[in-house]
Design a protein around this motif. Sequence first.
Motif, PDB file in Angstrom:
ATOM      1  N   GLY A 187      28.663  23.726  22.231  1.00 20.19           N
ATOM      2  CA  GLY A 187      27.555  22.879  21.822  1.00 20.19           C
ATOM      3  C   GLY A 187      27.510  21.531  22.515  1.00 20.19           C
ATOM      4  N   ALA A 188      28.233  21.392  23.635  1.00 22.38           N
ATOM      5  CA  ALA A 188      28.287  20.107  24.346  1.00 22.38           C
ATOM      6  C   ALA A 188      28.433  20.381  25.839  1.00 22.38           C
ATOM      7  N   GLU A 189      28.497  19.290  26.628  1.00 18.74           N
ATOM      8  CA  GLU A 189      28.584  19.473  28.076  1.00 18.74           C
ATOM      9  C   GLU A 189      29.367  18.340  28.721  1.00 18.74           C
ATOM     10  N   ILE A 190      30.229  18.689  29.659  1.00 18.91           N
ATOM     11  CA  ILE A 190      30.921  17.752  30.533  1.00 18.91           C
ATOM     12  C   ILE A 190      30.227  17.831  31.888  1.00 18.91           C
ATOM     13  N   GLY A 191      29.655  16.718  32.332  1.00 15.56           N
ATOM     14  CA  GLY A 191      28.826  16.727  33.526  1.00 15.56           C
ATOM     15  C   GLY A 191      29.604  16.790  34.832  1.00 15.56           C
ATOM     16  N   TYR A 334      14.297  26.201  25.657  1.00 17.76           N
ATOM     17  CA  TYR A 334      14.027  25.805  24.280  1.00 17.76           C
ATOM     18  C   TYR A 334      15.200  25.082  23.610  1.00 17.76           C
ATOM     19  N   GLY A 335      16.376  25.114  24.215  1.00 18.12           N
ATOM     20  CA  GLY A 335      17.537  24.532  23.558  1.00 18.12           C
ATOM     21  C   GLY A 335      18.020  25.403  22.414  1.00 18.12           C
ATOM     22  N   ASP A 336      19.047  24.936  21.695  1.00 13.07           N
ATOM     23  CA  ASP A 336      19.582  25.728  20.593  1.00 13.07           C
ATOM     24  C   ASP A 336      20.285  24.805  19.598  1.00 13.07           C
ATOM     25  N   THR A 337      20.555  25.359  18.422  1.00 12.01           N
ATOM     26  CA  THR A 337      21.251  24.595  17.399  1.00 12.01           C
ATOM     27  C   THR A 337      22.760  24.679  17.597  1.00 12.01           C
ATOM     28  N   ILE A 338      23.463  23.719  17.038  1.00 18.88           N
ATOM     29  CA  ILE A 338      24.922  23.674  17.147  1.00 18.88           C
ATOM     30  C   ILE A 338      25.560  24.732  16.243  1.00 18.88           C
ATOM     31  N   TYR A 339      25.017  24.879  15.039  1.00 20.33           N
ATOM     32  CA  TYR A 339      25.444  25.944  14.147  1.00 20.33           C
ATOM     33  C   TYR A 339      24.396  27.063  14.162  1.00 20.33           C
ATOM     34  N   THR A 340      24.827  28.306  14.011  1.00 21.84           N
ATOM     35  CA  THR A 340      23.896  29.426  13.885  1.00 21.84           C
ATOM     36  C   THR A 340      23.219  29.370  12.515  1.00 21.84           C
TER      37      THR A 340
END
Length: 556
Positions: A187-191, A334-340
């Motif tokens: 649910g995150a990103e290291i660039g 569309y992106g997404d949620t952190i929790y399902t």
Amino acid sequence: MKTWYPEADLVIAHPKIYTVAITCDEVKQGKTDFPIIEDGGVAAKDGRIIAVGTAAEMDRYIGDNTNVIDATGKILTPGFVECHMHCKWTGEQMLNLDFNGVTSRQAILDAVAEKAANTPDGEWIEGDGWNELIWEDSQEVITRRELDEVAPNNPVILLHMSVHTIAANSLALEACGYTKDTPQPEGAEIGHYDDGELDGLLYENGALQPMLKAKPPLTDAQHLESLELIGRRLNSFGITSAIDANLNYKQMHIYNEARKQGKLSYRANLMFYLDPQFGSFEDNLRRLEEMDCVTGFGDEMLKLNGCKVTLDGITAAFTAAMSRREYRQRPGYYGDTIYTQEEIDALVCKATELGWQFGIHTIGDASEDRALHAFQEANKIRPVKELRHYLIHYQLPYEDQWPIMKELGVGVCLQPTLVSQMGEEPLFWPEQVERFQSPGLMFKNGILAGGSSDSPVVSPNPMLGMYYAITRLDETTGKTLSKGDESKVTPIEALIMWTKNSAFFSHDDDKMGSVEVGNFADLCLFDSDFVTGDVEAYRDTKVAKTILGGKVVYEG
């Protein structure tokens, strides 16, 4: 031994009083009028209001030990209530470089260079509030290599205005243990740069938290100082109560210590944070079970408010979860949620079973729909209306969501200043902009809307929040974010947002948010009547006095 006297402790005589004596149910039904008393008076005793009426009627409450404030020519309102911000975090950031409102990319680099030149090697440099969307010289974000140039001998971390992104230099990345081969957090990103090397940009909590944990921790004295600093700032804006979100165990313990030492100058309502940074979904379910107390535990100055979940990210980082329309600048995405859906349902249902109120960060419409689905599932266990579950931000309101919200009594905490100063308008489709986090639509459709800031993202000053709720002005473009007046509120409605409505979210609307007998004597005095004056005057309106529990805690 303290001597008790029969007369009032405080009498305020001759102000014009905006009582906001109205119930939240009445607000949801469309009522916004309440008694306004010319040449009024208020008497307080032992921290509570014991009389409200005309100035002449207050004479009977005055004795030798009464503090009498002559408020001739002033207006009196309830103390302001902030229903969503990060008080502790804001207090900590008051010690850092402040880039809020800075419109030059180069100015930020110059400030870091100057700080580095006066900071011993190895000491961390922190800055907060940068926003590339308002930079006039270039909107290309600052990355690791540029920070290395201006501060080669100090770890540097710069937190974005949204609080969802960090720009870091090489020393900070090394201290955190990040390398080009570090796996991407859930649910995150290291660039990374195009060549695969780290670019220093970290997105969302899963990537931010290891960095924030790597920096030297604050001392206990600094923790307490941060609460004193933010308390003085909130009081200067007329804020007497606030909901502080995203707190962990240690931060809540610090609050308790501040309470014991008499260092709290606002009524603090704490939100227990359930986020993947603290462990897996299963870990957070267990944390709920392990908590010894739930919503409402505490006293008049410090109590547990509820649980909070960040269900998606933000639009600027393309981490908000959309469904009805794709991202305007990223076709097909569309992106997404952190929790399902299953996970957020389980968290909300477990919290509801245990008696917790639940607030959910929702930016995109997909996250809003999933949050409301979770509330519907929880309502099968226990009436959600009693617990007052709510949505935080609610950026993209849609009509098909409102029947569910009204049935369950779900309200929304809105941040008009954030909307105005974030500069996200170009990222949305035109029809979304017109209703983007719209307080006017909430009032017109029976959804309770509270006023807040999300500070430290933007200033917690309620006068700014009210101004932007009334005008719907986007400061970054000069555009009005409204189709006609449907998204705007009136000055009276704006006042209700930051008083009675916001008190609803901490279950305090029966004791604060209005000037009524029996309520806390939390009050604000102003030199001018901003409610009936020129709306542009809101920007410069200052608080003359802030009163908490019948005692003056701020004097302008």
